[in-house]
Design a protein around this motif. Structure first.
Motif, PDB file in Angstrom:
ATOM      1  N   ALA A 261       0.833  -1.209   0.000  1.00 33.87           N
ATOM      2  CA  ALA A 261       0.000   0.000   0.000  1.00 33.87           C
ATOM      3  C   ALA A 261       0.864   1.254   0.000  1.00 33.87           C
ATOM      4  CB  ALA A 261      -0.916  -0.004   1.217  1.00 33.87           C
ATOM      5  N   GLN A 262       1.967   1.198   0.748  1.00 38.17           N
ATOM      6  CA  GLN A 262       2.876   2.345   0.819  1.00 38.17           C
ATOM      7  C   GLN A 262       3.515   2.632  -0.543  1.00 38.17           C
ATOM      8  OE1 GLN A 262       5.938   1.828   3.764  1.00 38.17           O
ATOM      9  NE2 GLN A 262       6.731   3.903   3.543  1.00 38.17           N
ATOM     10  N   ALA A 263       3.933   1.571  -1.214  1.00 41.40           N
ATOM     11  CA  ALA A 263       4.529   1.737  -2.544  1.00 41.40           C
ATOM     12  C   ALA A 263       3.516   2.272  -3.548  1.00 41.40           C
ATOM     13  CB  ALA A 263       5.089   0.398  -3.023  1.00 41.40           C
TER      14      ALA A 263
ATOM     15  N   LEU B  20     -14.416   1.692   1.004  1.00 41.72           N
ATOM     16  CA  LEU B  20     -13.789   3.014   0.854  1.00 41.72           C
ATOM     17  C   LEU B  20     -12.272   2.889   0.943  1.00 41.72           C
ATOM     18  CD1 LEU B  20     -14.280   6.158   0.738  1.00 41.72           C
ATOM     19  CD2 LEU B  20     -14.138   6.105   3.242  1.00 41.72           C
ATOM     20  N   GLY B  21     -11.783   2.103   1.899  1.00 45.28           N
ATOM     21  CA  GLY B  21     -10.338   1.905   2.044  1.00 45.28           C
ATOM     22  C   GLY B  21      -9.735   1.183   0.852  1.00 45.28           C
ATOM     23  N   GLY B  22     -10.453   0.184   0.346  1.00 51.61           N
ATOM     24  CA  GLY B  22      -9.963  -0.540  -0.821  1.00 51.61           C
ATOM     25  C   GLY B  22      -9.840   0.343  -2.050  1.00 51.61           C
ATOM     26  N   ALA B  23     -10.725   1.342  -2.131  1.00 53.02           N
ATOM     27  CA  ALA B  23     -10.721   2.252  -3.292  1.00 53.02           C
ATOM     28  C   ALA B  23      -9.873   3.500  -3.048  1.00 53.02           C
ATOM     29  CB  ALA B  23     -12.161   2.661  -3.606  1.00 53.02           C
ATOM     30  N   ALA B  24      -9.134   3.548  -1.926  1.00 55.23           N
ATOM     31  CA  ALA B  24      -8.389   4.751  -1.537  1.00 55.23           C
ATOM     32  C   ALA B  24      -7.422   5.201  -2.635  1.00 55.23           C
ATOM     33  CB  ALA B  24      -7.627   4.493  -0.245  1.00 55.23           C
TER      34      ALA B  24
ATOM     35  N   GLY C  73      -5.305   7.794  -1.940  1.00 57.78           N
ATOM     36  CA  GLY C  73      -4.234   8.484  -1.230  1.00 57.78           C
ATOM     37  C   GLY C  73      -4.229   8.114   0.241  1.00 57.78           C
ATOM     38  N   PHE C  74      -3.214   8.615   0.958  1.00 62.03           N
ATOM     39  CA  PHE C  74      -3.020   8.288   2.367  1.00 62.03           C
ATOM     40  C   PHE C  74      -4.203   8.726   3.229  1.00 62.03           C
ATOM     41  CE2 PHE C  74      -1.476   9.891   6.516  1.00 62.03           C
ATOM     42  CZ  PHE C  74      -1.111   8.687   7.091  1.00 62.03           C
ATOM     43  N   THR C  75      -4.685   9.963   3.035  1.00 57.34           N
ATOM     44  CA  THR C  75      -5.760  10.509   3.866  1.00 57.34           C
ATOM     45  C   THR C  75      -7.024   9.670   3.756  1.00 57.34           C
ATOM     46  OG1 THR C  75      -4.858  12.727   3.571  1.00 57.34           O
ATOM     47  CG2 THR C  75      -7.131  12.575   4.365  1.00 57.34           C
ATOM     48  N   MET C  76      -7.381   9.304   2.546  1.00 56.50           N
ATOM     49  CA  MET C  76      -8.594   8.507   2.329  1.00 56.50           C
ATOM     50  C   MET C  76      -8.476   7.143   3.009  1.00 56.50           C
ATOM     51  SD  MET C  76     -10.363   7.784  -1.355  1.00 56.50           S
ATOM     52  CE  MET C  76     -11.775   6.689  -1.575  1.00 56.50           C
ATOM     53  N   LEU C  77      -7.308   6.549   2.985  1.00 59.58           N
ATOM     54  CA  LEU C  77      -7.098   5.249   3.604  1.00 59.58           C
ATOM     55  C   LEU C  77      -7.193   5.349   5.130  1.00 59.58           C
ATOM     56  CD1 LEU C  77      -6.480   2.256   3.256  1.00 59.58           C
ATOM     57  CD2 LEU C  77      -4.035   2.817   3.133  1.00 59.58           C
ATOM     58  N   VAL C  78      -6.606   6.407   5.702  1.00 57.81           N
ATOM     59  CA  VAL C  78      -6.657   6.596   7.159  1.00 57.81           C
ATOM     60  C   VAL C  78      -8.093   6.834   7.624  1.00 57.81           C
ATOM     61  CG1 VAL C  78      -6.011   8.147   9.039  1.00 57.81           C
ATOM     62  CG2 VAL C  78      -4.284   7.374   7.439  1.00 57.81           C
ATOM     63  N   VAL C  79      -8.839   7.674   6.889  1.00 54.74           N
ATOM     64  CA  VAL C  79     -10.248   7.927   7.232  1.00 54.74           C
ATOM     65  C   VAL C  79     -11.046   6.619   7.185  1.00 54.74           C
ATOM     66  CG1 VAL C  79     -12.379   9.051   6.442  1.00 54.74           C
ATOM     67  CG2 VAL C  79     -10.245  10.351   6.544  1.00 54.74           C
ATOM     68  N   ALA C  80     -10.815   5.817   6.151  1.00 58.76           N
ATOM     69  CA  ALA C  80     -11.519   4.537   6.023  1.00 58.76           C
ATOM     70  C   ALA C  80     -11.191   3.612   7.191  1.00 58.76           C
ATOM     71  CB  ALA C  80     -11.138   3.868   4.703  1.00 58.76           C
ATOM     72  N   ARG C  81      -9.931   3.565   7.605  1.00 60.48           N
ATOM     73  CA  ARG C  81      -9.534   2.722   8.733  1.00 60.48           C
ATOM     74  C   ARG C  81     -10.178   3.200  10.035  1.00 60.48           C
ATOM     75  NH1 ARG C  81      -7.814  -2.065   9.114  1.00 60.48           N
ATOM     76  NH2 ARG C  81      -6.023  -1.714  10.467  1.00 60.48           N
ATOM     77  N   ALA C  82     -10.268   4.519  10.215  1.00 58.52           N
ATOM     78  CA  ALA C  82     -10.923   5.059  11.413  1.00 58.52           C
ATOM     79  C   ALA C  82     -12.412   4.704  11.415  1.00 58.52           C
ATOM     80  CB  ALA C  82     -10.736   6.571  11.473  1.00 58.52           C
ATOM     81  N   LEU C  83     -13.051   4.786  10.253  1.00 57.26           N
ATOM     82  CA  LEU C  83     -14.475   4.415  10.148  1.00 57.26           C
ATOM     83  C   LEU C  83     -14.665   2.921  10.413  1.00 57.26           C
ATOM     84  CD1 LEU C  83     -15.580   6.543   7.047  1.00 57.26           C
ATOM     85  CD2 LEU C  83     -16.359   6.823   9.412  1.00 57.26           C
ATOM     86  N   GLN C  84     -13.739   2.108   9.922  1.00 51.37           N
ATOM     87  CA  GLN C  84     -13.784   0.674  10.241  1.00 51.37           C
ATOM     88  C   GLN C  84     -13.768   0.465  11.756  1.00 51.37           C
ATOM     89  OE1 GLN C  84     -10.385  -1.057   8.097  1.00 51.37           O
ATOM     90  NE2 GLN C  84     -11.800  -2.457   7.117  1.00 51.37           N
TER      91      GLN C  84
END
Length: 501
Positions: free
Chosen positions: A54-56, A109-113, A115-126
């Protein structure tokens, strides 16, 4: 008289049939609860293996990477008690279904992220929806199974999933990352959620046992802020250090807020977490057992994952497979511990014995070295650890939620989940810091430019973490032996009544 006999025959047959149908329904409910719980537990580890990919792909820094894990833990831990109380107040079925749908949507939402911000928001919602789902699932289990034998069997399944789900997450994360893409470690939840939602919609009944009570808003704010501060403080210790003002500031704030929460709960008209739940001796010991297990287990999952991949050259998938013997051992002893040993000899013998076995397994695991092999230096030790933890987690979870009043089932279940989550945060921060210090100390006394020295420094860091995990389990042995009452648990006269549906 003969007429009564004739009419009683069909009636008895009808009652037997209804009982059989209710029993079958209960086991289907257990399957649905198990699926939902697996989804929540998986996400504590499934994304970890996918993080480098994901980082790459998204191009975020090493410093930012930790937030993908921390965002989930912070939201989950801080909102758990609120989620449990919502299930009590508004009904467990809607709480369960909303939690499942929200978790699936956040995963998509996280799977479709992009960028970093979208992924973090999705993880927080999870984490937020998981905090609603997990207590609802456990409280449904608590109120569905009231027969002692069936309840023990149900908790052996649930506890095994709670204990082994992290290892299953590593396996599934590795398989999905290798075979497909890191995004599928999140998308897979959507498929799991469909099964859980359909089953929950069809099978679950709705109970609002605390419908007459009100939400304790000051208590909710205090405990959410306290748990958030505690988890953030430990996470900051892991990424920065224990001397950081942020670390100590948040840890002290968390301690003060939780103390204020306890003070308020003794005075509130409708407390979020009635103190009678915590003050029962066996239940208090069980909460501590879950906390210690959560802290010590990270020594197995986190550092052994590093060792298998970085030192033994295992692929992510092979790393996940390597944990399966531990999962199998844990599931077998979960069944034996809850259904055979607990009803006969009680928790004072079973749970400390489980901790002692896990202590021996962790101490044995410190024998790993640069030239070690999985079959001789890892496999037997993992099986021993699995045997031990299987005798701790499921029985402790059963005792922690047993005997609570129906209106408190959700919040008692949330407390179990909170203990596991906070324990995990403490373990991750404490063991990571100690492991890092051990590696630094080793390098300072040797030639740091040598590749062999660098490799040995990583071994020193892993074995240090394993020794501290063994120490945590040893402390669990002593604490639970001292706290649990002798004999098979009986219902206290002052304890909350056993739930009957």
């Amino acid at each position: 008289m003969p007429q009564n006999t004739l009419t009683d025959g069909p009636r008895t047959g009808a009652l037997a049939k209804a009982h059989a149908e209710a029993s079958a329904r209960r086991w289907w409910i257990l399957a649905i609860i198990a699926v939902a719980q697996l989804m929540v537990v998986l996400d504590a580890t499934i994304v970890n293996i996918a993080l480098p990919s994901a980082q790459a792909d998204l191009g975020f820094s090493n410093d930012s990477r930790q937030w993908i894990v921390t965002a989930y833990a912070l939201a989950f831990a801080s909102l758990l008690l609120l989620g449990g109380r919502i299930a009590d107040l508004f009904g467990r079925k809607p709480a369960f279904l909303i939690g499942v749908v929200g978790f699936a949507a956040a995963s998509a939402l996280g799977g479709a992220a992009n960028g970093f911000t979208m992924l973090v928001v999705a993880r927080a919602l999870q984490g937020a929806f998981g905090a609603l789902l997990a207590p609802a699932a456990l409280s449904l289990l608590n109120t569905t199974f009231t027969d002692a034998r069936e309840r023990a069997r149900a908790f052996s399944v649930y506890g095994a999933i709670a204990g082994a789900g992290g290892a299953v997450g590593l396996l599934l994360g590795g398989v999905l990352t290798d075979a497909l893409d890191w995004r599928w470690t999140l998308y897979v939840n959507v498929a799991i959620a469909v099964v859980a939602f359909v089953g929950g919609w069809v099978l679950l009944g709705n109970h609002r046992d605390a419908a007459g009570a009100r939400l304790d808003v000051p208590g909710t704010v205090l405990v959410a802020a306290g748990l958030f501060s505690l988890v953030y403080g430990f996470s900051n210790a892991e990424t920065h250090d224990w001397g950081s003002p942020l670390t100590w500031g948040f840890l002290i704030a968390g301690g003060l807020l939780l103390a204020a929460f306890a003070w308020w709960q003794a005075r509130a008209a409708h407390p979020l977490l009635p103190l009678r739940i915590l003050l029962d001796r066996d239940r208090g010991a069980s909460f501590l057992a879950v906390l210690i297990t959560g802290a010590g287990m990270f020594g197995v999952f986190l550092f052994l994952t590093y060792y298998l991949q970085l030192n033994l050259g295992f692929s992510p998938t092979r790393t996940g497979v390597a944990f399966l013997p531990m999962v199998g051992a844990l599931m077998v002893t979960a069944q034996v511990g809850t259904t055979v040993l607990m009803p006969r000899i009680g928790p004072k013998a079973v749970i400390p014995l489980g901790f002692a076995i896990a202590t021996a397994g962790m101490a044995w695991l410190t024998g790993i070295g640069l030239g070690s092999h999985y079959v001789s230096a890892v496999l037997p030790q993992l099986i021993v650890i699995g045997v031990g933890l299987g005798m701790v987690m499921p029985p402790a979870m059963q005792l922690a939620t047993g005997g609570v009043a129906a209106e408190d089932a959700g919040v008692a279940s949330a407390t179990v989940n909170a203990m596991q989550q906070v324990g995990g945060s403490i373990g991750t921060a404490l063991l990571s810091t100690l492991a890092s210090s051990a590696a630094t100390d080793y390098l300072s006394g040797h030639n740091p430019a040598s590749k062999v020295v660098q490799a040995q420094a990583t071994i020193e860091s892993y074995t240090t973490a394993f020794w501290w995990s063994a120490g945590l389990f040893a402390a669990g042995t002593a604490i639970t032996f001292l706290l649990y009452r002798r004999g098979v648990p009986k219902q206290d006269a002052g304890a909350a009544p056993v739930v009957h549906m």
